[in-house]
Design a protein around this motif. Structure first.
Motif: not given
Length: 158
Positions: A16-19, A52-55, A85-91
């Protein structure tokens, strides 16, 4: 009937990544050039355990740009598996517009980033990878429409 542990299907364990999506007055996108990649990206990175994604988004902006920003609104969530890299969820969060003072204060402390630039949407394909270009375009559209969008590999599912 409850499945036994032997018959249970495994739960997804995506990376999981966030940008943050920052824009200027012409709706150009702030992109960063990482020293360890051949393409440009938005500020962001992987989420750490118990974060958290936001943090994570706020931390990555601080680490990569040296700026403390109050990123809040979510623009897009992208389910984007990667072949290696497999499954990813990106915010993608809305960073808004940075002031002249904030832009002047950008500093790259750790050597991972060597350049930043505002770029028009029309140049995304030449500067970044296709999956990120699609995600940024969808996030820009969501920002203009003041909404959040769910994506699969950078596109709104049919």
């Amino acid at each position: 009937m409850i499945d036994s542990a032997e018959n249970a299907r495994p739960f997804a364990t995506p990376r999981v990544a966030a940008g943050a999506l920052f824009v200027d007055d012409q709706d150009q996108v702030l992109l960063l050039h990482p020293t360890y990649k051949s393409y440009w990206e938005i500020p962001g990175g992987y989420i750490e355990a118990s974060e958290s994604p936001l943090d994570a988004c706020r931390r990555e902006v601080k680490e990569e740009l040296g700026l403390q920003v109050n990123v809040k609104s979510l623009l897009a969530i992208d389910w984007a598996p990667h072949p290696e890299e497999g499954d990813k969820m990106l915010f993608v969060f809305d960073g808004g517009k940075l002031s002249t003072e904030q832009l002047a204060a950008i500093k790259f402390a750790d050597g991972e980033i060597d350049e930043w630039s505002f770029v028009p949407e029309s140049r995304l394909d030449e500067l970044t990878v296709p999956r990120l270009a699609r995600r940024i375009r969808q996030a820009l559209q969501a920002r203009r429409q003041r909404r959040t969008v769910y994506l699969q590999e950078g596109a709104v599912p049919a």
